[in-house]
Design a protein around this motif. Structure first.
Motif, PDB file in Angstrom:
ATOM      1  N   CYS A 283     -23.262  13.068 -23.981  1.00  0.00           N
ATOM      2  CA  CYS A 283     -22.416  12.667 -25.104  1.00  0.00           C
ATOM      3  C   CYS A 283     -22.891  13.321 -26.400  1.00  0.00           C
ATOM      4  CB  CYS A 283     -22.469  11.146 -25.251  1.00  0.00           C
ATOM      5  SG  CYS A 283     -21.381  10.504 -26.526  1.00  0.00           S
ATOM      6  N   HIS A 285     -21.639  12.328 -29.340  1.00  0.00           N
ATOM      7  CA  HIS A 285     -21.398  11.293 -30.352  1.00  0.00           C
ATOM      8  C   HIS A 285     -20.398  11.772 -31.404  1.00  0.00           C
ATOM      9  CE1 HIS A 285     -25.060  10.575 -28.267  1.00  0.00           C
ATOM     10  NE2 HIS A 285     -25.783  11.317 -29.065  1.00  0.00           N
ATOM     11  N   ALA A 292     -22.123   4.893 -27.623  1.00  0.00           N
ATOM     12  CA  ALA A 292     -22.867   3.769 -28.217  1.00  0.00           C
ATOM     13  C   ALA A 292     -23.326   4.088 -29.634  1.00  0.00           C
ATOM     14  CB  ALA A 292     -24.070   3.442 -27.339  1.00  0.00           C
ATOM     15  N   VAL A 293     -23.435   5.380 -29.948  1.00  0.00           N
ATOM     16  CA  VAL A 293     -23.873   5.779 -31.290  1.00  0.00           C
ATOM     17  C   VAL A 293     -22.759   5.503 -32.298  1.00  0.00           C
ATOM     18  CG1 VAL A 293     -24.590   7.731 -32.727  1.00  0.00           C
ATOM     19  CG2 VAL A 293     -25.499   7.508 -30.400  1.00  0.00           C
TER      20      VAL A 293
HETATM   21 ZN    ZN Z   1     -22.555   9.043 -27.791  1.00  0.00          ZN
END
Ligand code: ZN
Ligand code: GDP
Length: 353
Positions: A283, A285, A292-293
């Motif tokens: 990921c 981000h 999740a970030v």
């Molecule tokens: Zn991420």
């Protein structure tokens, strides 16, 4: 001079073991000139030239300030024959030659990221310098200089922490001496620190302050050149009275340093922590589902400015890496051409014979 006083340790001792019975002696590079180095060893400060072929794989390349080398004394001035493997080093792009990597300081434990309190610390610069330190295997410490000229220390420390929330920040004045004790406390004997920061922030003044009265004795060396004349030069690696080494070289003053995208994460541990919970292992981000970030930013658990910095540094490192790969490809092609030439030449001989 005892080698331990300039950073010699068990790691280096065992690296040097294969040369124990040769005529090589160990020395530390305190300055790099064109084709020659100034070194410090048990026999004091001397100048040595650099052997044409230092390492066949070219991995270690040229000696840098802070390097430990093996000197062959059998030739006139002494010749650098080996460079011992480094622990912690700062690299930069070689100016004017594409994006080749050049080591600017070797065997570095601490990187002092120096910013001045009169101009106010620059969080972006601190962030970048800290990432470079982690990347090189060294620990960054932010040093805010000119404390005597500061009227809102809390605000300035806050600014510095914006750039490096997980790094120690110290404020000092070379003018009044305030904070110098604390700084001397992190400079443990036998460790090596590098000063990194733009000119004018007070690096030289700080070095002088740390050197105290011994400056002339240790920072200046009289070197005999090949014609036997003596010139006085400033060393770029100096030994402080308490036994730590300090490197201040023009080569790393500018922040045109090498950055590795894989290592940038070390400067952003809170992002790495959240990234462990992203749905995809790779990921970025940015827009990925289950990131999740991004979620942490949305929930207010992660500073969006830090994520933006992370993305910026990563982009920079990635574009550097792309250019580096491109120059590697050129290198391989050139080698293939040379090999082709060699084969043709060999065949010519064979056909003649
Ligand atoms: Zn991420
Ligand atoms: P460098 O380029 O980073 O090596 O910076 P210098 O050491 O040459 O310092 C730049 C200027 O800042 C000089 O005029 C110094 O006298 C001044 N300076 C350095 N440290 C301090 C300090 O702690 N307090 C004050 N007031 N001035 C300082």
């Amino acid at each position: 001079m005892n080698l331990h006083d300039i950073g010699w340790n068990d790691r280096l001792e065992s690296l040097f073991a294969p040369f124990k019975n040769s005529n090589l002696f160990p020395a530390r590079v305190t300055r790099v000139n064109r084709g020659a180095v100034t070194v410090q060893s048990e026999i004091g400060a001397t100048v040595a030239s650099i052997a044409g072929r230092l390492s066949p794989d070219g991995e270690l390349g040229q000696p840098a300030v802070g390097d430990w080398v093996g000197i062959d004394p059998s030739e006139s001035d002494g010749v650098v024959r080996v460079i011992l493997p480094r622990s912690g080093s700062l690299s930069r792009r070689r100016p004017g030659e594409g994006d080749c990597e050049q080591v600017a300081a070797a065997n570095v434990d601490l990187v002092f990221v120096v910013e001045s309190l009169d101009r106010g610390p620059n969080p972006r610069r601190i962030e970048r310098a800290s990432a470079i330190a982690w990347d090189g295997g060294a620990t960054p410490v932010v040093i805010l200089t000119k404390l005597d000229l500061c009227d809102d220390l809390e605000a300035s420390i806050g600014k510095a922490r914006e750039g490096a929330p997980f790094v120690d920040v110290m404020a000092v004045s070379a003018e009044t001496g305030e904070g110098i004790d604390l700084l001397a406390g992190v400079l443990v004997p036998r460790s090596t620190a590098v000063l990194l920061g733009p000119s004018g922030v007070g690096k030289s003044t700080l070095t002088n302050r740390l050197l105290g009265e011994e400056r002339l004795a240790v920072a200046e060396v009289r070197e005999g050149d090949r014609k036997g004349r003596h010139t006085t030069t400033f060393r770029e690696l100096v030994v402080l009275p308490d036994g730590a080494c300090l490197i201040d070289t023009p080569g790393i003053r500018e922040l045109g340093l090498w950055l590795d995208s894989g290592a940038i994460g070390a400067a952003f541990p809170e992002i790495g922590e959240a990234a462990g919970r992203c749905r995809f292992g790779d990921c970025r981000h940015e827009t990925e589902p289950g990131c999740a970030v991004l979620e942490a930013v949305e929930l207010g658990n992660l500073d969006p400015a830090r994520l933006a910095s992370f993305q910026r540094l990563r982009r920079e490192a990635e574009s550097l890496e792309m250019r580096r790969d491109e120059s590697k490809r050129h290198e391989v092609r050139a080698r293939e051409r040379n090999f082709g030439k060699m084969v043709r030449q060999a065949l010519k001989y064979k056909n003649r014979g």
